[in-house]
Scaffold this motif. Structure first.
Motif, mmCIF file in Angstrom:
data_model
loop_
_atom_site.group_PDB
_atom_site.id
_atom_site.type_symbol
_atom_site.label_atom_id
_atom_site.label_comp_id
_atom_site.label_asym_id
_atom_site.label_seq_id
_atom_site.Cartn_x
_atom_site.Cartn_y
_atom_site.Cartn_z
ATOM 1 N N ASN A 137 0.834 -0.944 0.100
ATOM 2 C CA ASN A 137 0.677 -0.092 -0.320
ATOM 3 C C ASN A 137 0.983 1.759 0.458
ATOM 4 N N ILE A 138 0.406 2.346 -0.400
ATOM 5 C CA ILE A 138 1.593 3.316 -0.490
ATOM 6 C C ILE A 138 0.209 4.554 -0.147
ATOM 7 N N GLN A 139 1.080 5.867 1.046
ATOM 8 C CA GLN A 139 0.344 7.217 1.125
ATOM 9 C C GLN A 139 1.342 8.044 0.669
ATOM 10 N N VAL A 140 0.447 9.794 0.591
ATOM 11 C CA VAL A 140 1.703 10.668 0.517
ATOM 12 C C VAL A 140 1.315 11.675 1.115
ATOM 13 N N LEU A 141 2.437 12.095 1.639
ATOM 14 C CA LEU A 141 2.280 13.301 2.735
ATOM 15 C C LEU A 141 3.220 14.326 1.795
ATOM 16 N N ASP A 142 2.754 15.342 2.081
ATOM 17 C CA ASP A 142 3.591 16.656 1.568
ATOM 18 C C ASP A 142 3.965 16.225 -0.053
ATOM 19 N N GLY A 143 3.347 16.122 -0.654
ATOM 20 C CA GLY A 143 4.280 14.884 -1.795
ATOM 21 C C GLY A 143 5.413 14.092 -1.954
ATOM 22 N N VAL A 144 5.430 13.702 -1.313
ATOM 23 C CA VAL A 144 6.282 12.859 -0.861
ATOM 24 C C VAL A 144 5.282 10.795 -0.778
ATOM 25 N N PRO A 145 5.939 9.787 -1.666
ATOM 26 C CA PRO A 145 5.332 9.278 -1.543
ATOM 27 C C PRO A 145 6.484 8.298 -1.223
ATOM 28 N N TYR A 146 5.336 7.421 0.228
ATOM 29 C CA TYR A 146 5.378 6.667 0.927
ATOM 30 C C TYR A 146 5.016 4.562 0.868
ATOM 31 N N VAL A 147 6.321 3.809 1.090
ATOM 32 C CA VAL A 147 5.877 2.899 0.573
ATOM 33 C C VAL A 147 5.781 1.402 1.086
ATOM 34 N N PHE A 148 4.587 0.898 1.417
ATOM 35 C CA PHE A 148 4.967 -0.085 2.327
ATOM 36 C C PHE A 148 4.819 -1.687 1.411
ATOM 37 N N VAL A 149 5.749 -2.593 1.707
ATOM 38 C CA VAL A 149 6.006 -3.523 0.275
ATOM 39 C C VAL A 149 5.592 -4.832 1.738
ATOM 40 N N SER A 150 5.338 -5.902 1.102
ATOM 41 C CA SER A 150 4.560 -7.412 1.173
ATOM 42 C C SER A 150 4.960 -8.050 0.368
ATOM 43 N N ASP A 151 5.865 -10.074 1.021
ATOM 44 C CA ASP A 151 5.055 -10.719 0.664
ATOM 45 C C ASP A 151 5.061 -11.661 1.339
ATOM 46 N N TYR A 152 4.211 -11.219 2.191
ATOM 47 C CA TYR A 152 2.754 -12.074 2.932
ATOM 48 C C TYR A 152 3.878 -12.984 3.889
ATOM 49 N N SER A 153 5.275 -12.793 3.868
ATOM 50 C CA SER A 153 6.378 -13.380 4.911
ATOM 51 C C SER A 153 6.980 -12.161 6.334
ATOM 52 N N THR A 154 7.271 -11.179 5.248
ATOM 53 C CA THR A 154 7.956 -10.260 5.864
ATOM 54 C C THR A 154 7.204 -8.560 4.746
#
Length: 479
Positions: free
Chosen positions: A354-371
């Motif tokens: 999933n992704i969120q944007v704050l003050d024009g900067v994208p933050y990305v959470f990554v997952s392979d369902y194990s980590t």
């Protein structure tokens, strides 16, 4: 089984990553949405008609429910747990002002509000009451479900919007429900029955309220391109919701969508079968649609950047002709799709969750369902992520970035330091499966809980507000 993970199980296996009311003292106040206000002169009586309920008994819900504790791996030691208080938490959507273009929660402006009576909705099969003294669990009320499955929250002006899936186990045999609350107090203002089932997300743009729905699965666990799903448009004055752009036109059910407030274009993740979730652009004025051809599979991974007028998409799919994984995050200005990484997307190796944007900067959470890892510099392919629980979700509220670790047995809420990706603070929220976080006011947050009938209130420092929760039990399916 996890509702978030359920619709993506097949893809996860193939890709090795994841496919993955009555107020006795005063009338309630609800803001105007553009020139379309809730009618303060009319009685707010909403019938949830059984004829509008979809009876796709073979279907299952797709909204992401937490996987069972037996499926959870230990959280990484780098995920800091400070005070393990039993506080509850919520993930926040970038909340929008309903009249003006969507902006960060800190940019919300108050709108003039109109007074309305609270709504009492009823059905031939069950009563959905808007009164503050909702039916309680007792011998006189038989609950068919333990929770109304709160899927998403949104705020605008002084109003909190909540959409409930109201499932029968995993079966979407009833239409969804929209409830409106006073944003600061949590007082119920109104309820409106949706036209279709399994609502996934609510968005507000230019004075209009839209809800995307996934609908019910068929016997083959597919989401057909039909009139039982799509994007609905809500008329708050008439207290009705109708299908605005149907699944027939879109190509399936809608799992997620965002609206570019500057262009008036919506972008929907449309799913028909597992691992097949392309992005469709929708002109909200003309209803014209166009598929973003380069994005093949983007479930639950979109965000709107109000500062730069961009929409971010994730892509995570396997090409079965070459057996190559396509993984990456892209920005889109309405014309050009641009990879935000300095690495080849096909070699990225960081599956976006999933992704969120704050003050024009994208933050990305990554997952392979194990980590799972949070990247505050996803654009830099050499940067290191900060480890968190594999099923975590990002939210922005009151100008801050939050992360929810959604372990069914012991979830947490953390305020993220946007320089390091590590928590400024992190507290246990226990059971409940946090789905969304939105601002209640300058010092408090509302947290949507999917697995318990409650919208919990916490301070912006993570402390539970005593007696501050909204009880949503009355919206659970009952006789």
């Amino acid at each position: 089984m996890s509702r978030k993970i359920l619709p993506l199980i097949l893809t996860a296996g193939l890709t090795a990553f994841f496919a993955a009311c009555d107020d006795s003292s005063s009338a309630a106040s609800v803001e105007c949405l553009d020139d379309n206000c809730l009618d303060s002169s009319s009685s707010v009586e909403e019938e949830i008609s059984s004829s509008s309920e979809k009876e796709n008994k073979s279907s299952s819900s797709v909204k992401d429910e937490k996987s069972s504790s037996s499926e959870k791996s230990d959280k990484s030691s780098s995920s800091v747990k400070e005070d393990k208080s039993s506080s509850s938490t919520k993930d926040e959507k970038s909340s929008s002002s309903v009249k003006d273009e969507k902006s960060s929660s800190s940019e919300k402006s108050d709108k003039s509000s109109s007074s309305v009576k609270e709504d009492k909705s009823s059905s031939s099969s069950e009563d959905v009451s808007s009164s503050s003294d909702a039916p309680e669990s007792s011998s006189s009320v038989k609950y068919l479900s333990t929770t109304p499955n709160l899927a998403d929250l949104e705020v605008s002006g002084d109003t909190l919007f909540a959409v409930f899936q109201r499932l029968n186990g995993y079966s979407a045999d009833q239409v969804g429900l929209l409830a409106l609350y006073n944003r600061s107090t949590g007082e119920l203002l109104d309820t409106i029955s949706l036209a279709t089932s399994t609502p996934m997300k609510i968005q507000i743009a230019n004075g209009e309220v839209y809800v995307c729905t996934q609908g019910a699965y068929d016997a083959a666990y597919s989401l057909p391109a039909d009139e039982n799903r799509g994007i609905e448009k809500v008329n708050l004055s008439k207290k009705t919701s109708s299908l605005y752009v149907s699944g027939t036109k879109l190509g399936g059910g809608v799992n997620d969508f965002v609206i570019n407030q500057k262009t008036g274009k919506a972008y929907a993740v449309v799913t028909s079968t597992y691992g097949n979730s392309p992005v469709v652009e929708i002109d909200l004025s003309s209803k014209a649609t166009k598929k973003i051809e380069s994005i093949k599979n983007a479930p639950y991974s979109m965000a709107y950047d109000s500062k730069n007028g961009l929409v971010y998409f994730a892509d995570n799919y396997i090409d079965y002709t070459t057996y190559k994984m396509h993984i990456g995050v892209f920005s889109y200005d309405g014309t050009t799709l641009t990879s935000i990484s300095d690495n080849d997307p096909e070699e990225e190796g960081r599956p976006p969750y999933n992704i969120q944007v704050l003050d024009g900067v994208p933050y990305v959470f990554v997952s392979d369902y194990s980590t799972g890892k949070l990247y505050i510099h996803y654009a830099d392919s050499e940067s290191e992520g900060v480890s968190y629980y594999q099923d975590s979700k990002l939210a922005v509220a009151n100008g801050k970035l939050y992360l929810m670790e959604r372990d069914l047995a012991n979830g947490t809420l953390a305020e993220i330091n946007t320089s390091t990706g590590k928590p400024n603070w992190q507290y246990s929220i226990g059971k409940g499966n946090a789905y969304d976080v939105v601002p209640a006011d300058a010092g408090n947050l509302w947290i949507a809980l999917y697995n318990v009938p409650e919208i919990r209130k916490v301070t912006t420092s993570g402390k539970v507000v005593t007696d501050g929760a909204i009880n949503t039990e009355k919206f659970s399916r009952h006789e």
